[in-house]
Enzyme design. Structure first.
Site, PDB file in Angstrom:
ATOM      1  CG  LEU A  33      -1.858  -1.208   1.371  1.00  0.00           C
ATOM      2  CD1 LEU A  33      -2.755  -1.032   2.583  1.00  0.00           C
ATOM      3  CD2 LEU A  33      -2.694  -1.434   0.115  1.00  0.00           C
ATOM      4  N   GLY A  36      -1.768   6.405  -2.467  1.00  0.00           N
ATOM      5  CA  GLY A  36      -2.902   6.264  -3.375  1.00  0.00           C
ATOM      6  C   GLY A  36      -3.966   5.352  -2.790  1.00  0.00           C
ATOM      7  CG  HIS A  37      -3.216   1.201  -2.233  1.00  0.00           C
ATOM      8  ND1 HIS A  37      -1.870   1.124  -2.477  1.00  0.00           N
ATOM      9  CD2 HIS A  37      -3.816   0.403  -3.157  1.00  0.00           C
ATOM     10  CE1 HIS A  37      -1.653   0.305  -3.489  1.00  0.00           C
ATOM     11  NE2 HIS A  37      -2.813  -0.138  -3.932  1.00  0.00           N
ATOM     12  CE  LYS A 149      -0.834   3.192 -10.593  1.00  0.00           C
ATOM     13  NZ  LYS A 149      -0.461   2.160 -11.609  1.00  0.00           N
ATOM     14  CD  GLN A 153      -7.919  -2.957 -11.758  1.00  0.00           C
ATOM     15  OE1 GLN A 153      -7.062  -3.831 -11.820  1.00  0.00           O
ATOM     16  NE2 GLN A 153      -7.994  -2.107 -10.742  1.00  0.00           N
ATOM     17  CB  SER A 185       2.799   2.513  -9.126  1.00  0.00           C
ATOM     18  OG  SER A 185       2.850   1.135  -9.458  1.00  0.00           O
ATOM     19  CB  SER A 186       2.416  -1.581  -5.442  1.00  0.00           C
ATOM     20  OG  SER A 186       1.228  -1.204  -4.770  1.00  0.00           O
TER      21      SER A 186
END
Length: 280
Positions: A33, A36-37, A149, A153, A185-186
């Site tokens: 995480l 963003g999450h 992002k 999806q 991003s992860s």
């Protein structure tokens, strides 16, 4: 924060939540995480009484076994971040809890399963819809939050909800960026210091497109963005696309009545990165 790792125990807990007539928001994640999450969690808290987050690295949406193996899993840090963000429930199942032996899944996604991300990651969105359908069936949320992002999806999940007539509303939350513009991003943790700077080229390419929308055609903007990225050190372009924001079909002109989006994917420092920007 309550933690569950089986469908049975989570469902039992959420049954009581619904008896109390509380509204449930859901944030599905694969962990690792970042802010963003956490923004998704904060947004979900404004929409519902109870926020459920899942952490599940879904094997069926990885078309590259090495990518699955390398995916970061800092679970203790993730739990701390969720607690600090005020998440109410964490669902953290094992693969064996989510999938039985010899499961088969195929959903008609139309062109969404052929273009952009789908053309470079065959089977990816079948895996996404497979696991999201399972998670929606388990959690039965009133609303589910996803980040902009992963724009394609979101469109895929929209189609899933429509096709199965699922009683869940979807919220797309704007991309959260670092102070210099890099989309969180992860995968960013896998970038070296040099790669981290090189990755900024994706954001700058999108900014160039957005800045020049009024005076140039989509085709010209795409070509200029590709040239810019190809001339940027350390960047290997996969695609740049300017699309209708509803259908993700390529456009050859801008109109006032149609929302459009620019999307980019590229490799930097051995890491595949994606980003996008709404243009109007």
């Amino acid at each position: 924060m309550k933690r569950f790792n089986t469908r049975k125990t989570l469902r039992h807990h959420l049954q009581q939540v619904r008896k109390d007539r509380l509204r449930v928001a859901f944030v599905p994640t694969m962990g690792a995480l970042h802010q963003g999450h956490i923004t998704l969690i904060h947004h979900a808290r404004t929409l519902a009484d109870v926020v459920v987050c899942s952490i599940f690295v879904n094997p069926t949406q990885f078309n590259d076994p090495e990518d699955l193996k390398k995916y970061p899993r800092p679970i203790e840090t993730d739990i701390r971040l969720l607690q600090e963000a005020g998440c109410h429930v964490l669902f953290q199942p094992e693969v064996s809890e989510m999938y039985g032996p010899d499961e088969h899944w195929h959903m008609d996604l139309g062109r969404l399963d052929e273009i952009l991300e789908a053309s470079h990651r065959p089977g990816h969105f079948q895996g996404v819809t497979q696991v999201v359908k399972k998670l929606f069936d388990i959690v039965q949320p009133d609303i589910a939050c996803f980040g902009q992002k992963d724009f394609q999806q979101f469109k895929v999940v929209e189609r899933l909800v429509a096709q199965f007539q699922l009683p869940v509303k979807l919220a797309m939350v704007p991309t959260v960026r670092e102070s210099d513009g890099l989309a969180m991003s992860s995968r960013n943790v896998r970038l070296s210091a040099t790669g981290r700077q090189q990755a900024l080229a994706l954001y700058h390419a999108l900014l160039r497109i957005k800045t020049d929308v009024a005076g140039k055609t989509p085709g010209t903007l795409r070509e200029e963005a590709i040239r810019f990225l190809e001339s940027s050190p350390g960047v290997q372009v996969e695609y740049v696309a300017l699309c209708d924001a509803q259908t993700l079909e390529s456009i050859d002109e801008f109109t006032e009545t149609r929302s459009s989006v620019a999307l980019v994917a590229a490799w930097v420092d051995g890491v595949r990165l994606i980003d996008n920007m709404l243009l109007n």
